[in-house]
Design a protein around this motif. Structure first.
Motif, short mmCIF file in Angstrom:
data_model
loop_
_atom_site.label_atom_id
_atom_site.label_comp_id
_atom_site.label_asym_id
_atom_site.label_seq_id
_atom_site.Cartn_x
_atom_site.Cartn_y
_atom_site.Cartn_z
N LEU A 136 0.82 -1.20 0.00
CA LEU A 136 0.00 0.00 0.00
C LEU A 136 0.86 1.26 0.00
N PRO A 139 1.79 1.86 -4.17
CA PRO A 139 0.64 1.21 -4.83
C PRO A 139 0.84 0.93 -6.31
N GLN A 140 1.73 1.65 -6.98
CA GLN A 140 1.95 1.43 -8.40
C GLN A 140 3.08 0.44 -8.68
N ALA A 176 -3.89 -1.09 -4.82
CA ALA A 176 -2.47 -1.30 -5.10
C ALA A 176 -2.27 -2.48 -6.06
#
Length: 397
Positions: A136, A139-140, A176
């Protein structure tokens, strides 16, 4: 109580070695002796129906799958009926001290299982929370579970891989990318895959004699695989990364090449020192440096090893050379705090390889079970009356 012996549908659970039923003799040998003696006493004086409440003393993510699947297999072997009331489904937040699951059944057939059930619950729940927090924070970023070498044997490896998959799916529910795979074939099913991921260790570069030659050997052997190259072996991360990109320019332009930063904490990445590291981070995320930091957090930003500065420095070098499609994979100590620091610095990481979701403080993983009723009569040791609350609320609803 709801008849729900398994209660989970996570990939890989039914094939886990940790869920394999043991013989009664094996259970007796592995459980605490006072539980074995309890079974003998109950057998002599008469069985009764009991309800166990399982809980942890710290907040966690619910990861009971391996425990419940093992329980299902054992009780099937014993031909003993039982019920499970899963108060917090897999992947759900559980507060400190909250009962996670109630198990109701024969005291005779449950008493000697407590030790082994707790072994399969506590560490998984804590590791799942850590994996969730890490995913988290970034998230990317895609996460790869690389925990096996840090585990005390294969059963722990299964528990940790399962936990990472649970924490990763929980993070996915919150937007995420999460944990998408693992480095080992044996536990890959937890992530919905059939094989572990990974390309080369440092040893292959030592064998090849150069980073470029190691990349050539790998690509010749596995031409259809994406090429991920470690670039810290000779302490020339940027030099070697660019050399590999130029050697495999077509793969680089097609987005099929990645460099993995794994610089150890004893030195700075090529081209960096304390001053330059500060300058690099200040160019991209000055606010990350202006907040108060502990020594450890500051090291993650501008210190030795794989810092935010090193990741930004590599991204700058790749982009300036025209290799904007080349991905950066980062490893080396990416735990909860380090991931949070990387998020503060907006570090351009495409993939994190880590096993640092394994709990740092092992006594936080200790799960506990208490019997809260005997033949339907509520009874628990003084101080654990809070375990009744969830059961009563469940009945009222």
């Amino acid at each position: 109580m709801t008849q729900s012996p398994s209660g989970v549908t996570a990939p890989g659970i039914t094939t886990a070695q940790a869920t394999t039923a043991l013989t009664d003799a094996e259970i007796r040998a592995r459980t605490d002796s006072y539980f074995n003696r309890t079974c003998q006493i109950v057998s002599h004086f008469g069985d009764c129906e009991v309800t166990y409440a399982f809980f942890l003393r710290c907040p966690v993510i619910s990861a009971p799958g391996i425990m419940l699947e093992w329980l299902k297999n054992i009780m099937a072997e014993r031909g003993s009926h039982y019920t499970v009331d899963l108060l917090h489904p897999e992947g759900e937040w559980v507060g400190a001290g909250e009962p996670l699951v109630y198990v109701t059944g024969s005291f005779l057939h449950l008493a000697d299982l407590e030790t082994l059930l707790l072994q399969k619950l506590g560490s998984s729940c804590v590791a799942a929370l850590r994996a969730y927090q890490m995913a988290l924070s970034l998230p990317q970023t895609r996460f790869l579970a690389m925990d096996a070498r840090h585990c005390a044997g294969y059963e722990m490896q299964e528990l940790m891989a399962y936990a990472a998959s649970v924490g990763g799916r929980a993070a996915q529910q919150d937007g995420a990318v999460g944990f998408v795979g693992t480095a080992n074939d044996a536990v890959s099913a937890f992530f919905g895959t059939t094989q572990g991921a990974g390309t080369m260790p440092h040893a292959l570069i030592g064998y090849a004699g150069s980073t470029v030659r190691a990349a050539e050997m790998f690509h010749e052997t596995f031409p259809d695989s994406d090429l991920v190259v470690l670039v810290d072996y000779f302490g020339q991360e940027i030099t070697d990364a660019l050399a590999v990109c130029r050697r495999f320019e077509e793969l680089a332009k097609a987005g099929r090449l990645a460099v993995r930063l794994d610089t150890h904490g004893g030195r700075f990445m090529e081209g960096l020192n304390p001053q330059e590291s500060y300058t690099v981070v200040n160019r991209h995320a000055p606010e990350a440096l202006r907040r108060y930091r502990s020594d450890r957090e500051l090291r993650y930003l501008i210190g030795t090893g794989v810092s935010a500065a090193s990741i930004w420095k590599m991204r700058e070098a790749l982009d300036e050379a025209g290799f904007t499609q080349v991905r950066i994979i980062a490893s080396s100590g990416f735990g909860v705090t380090k991931c949070a620091c990387m998020a503060d610095a907006h570090a351009p990481i495409d993939v994190v390889g880590t096993g640092s979701f394994i709990p740092e403080i092992w006594n936080e993983t200790y799960a506990t079970a208490d019997i809260i009723s005997y033949n339907g009569v509520e009874r628990v040791k003084i101080g654990r009356e809070f375990l009744f609350a969830s059961a009563r609320n469940k009945k009222d609803s």
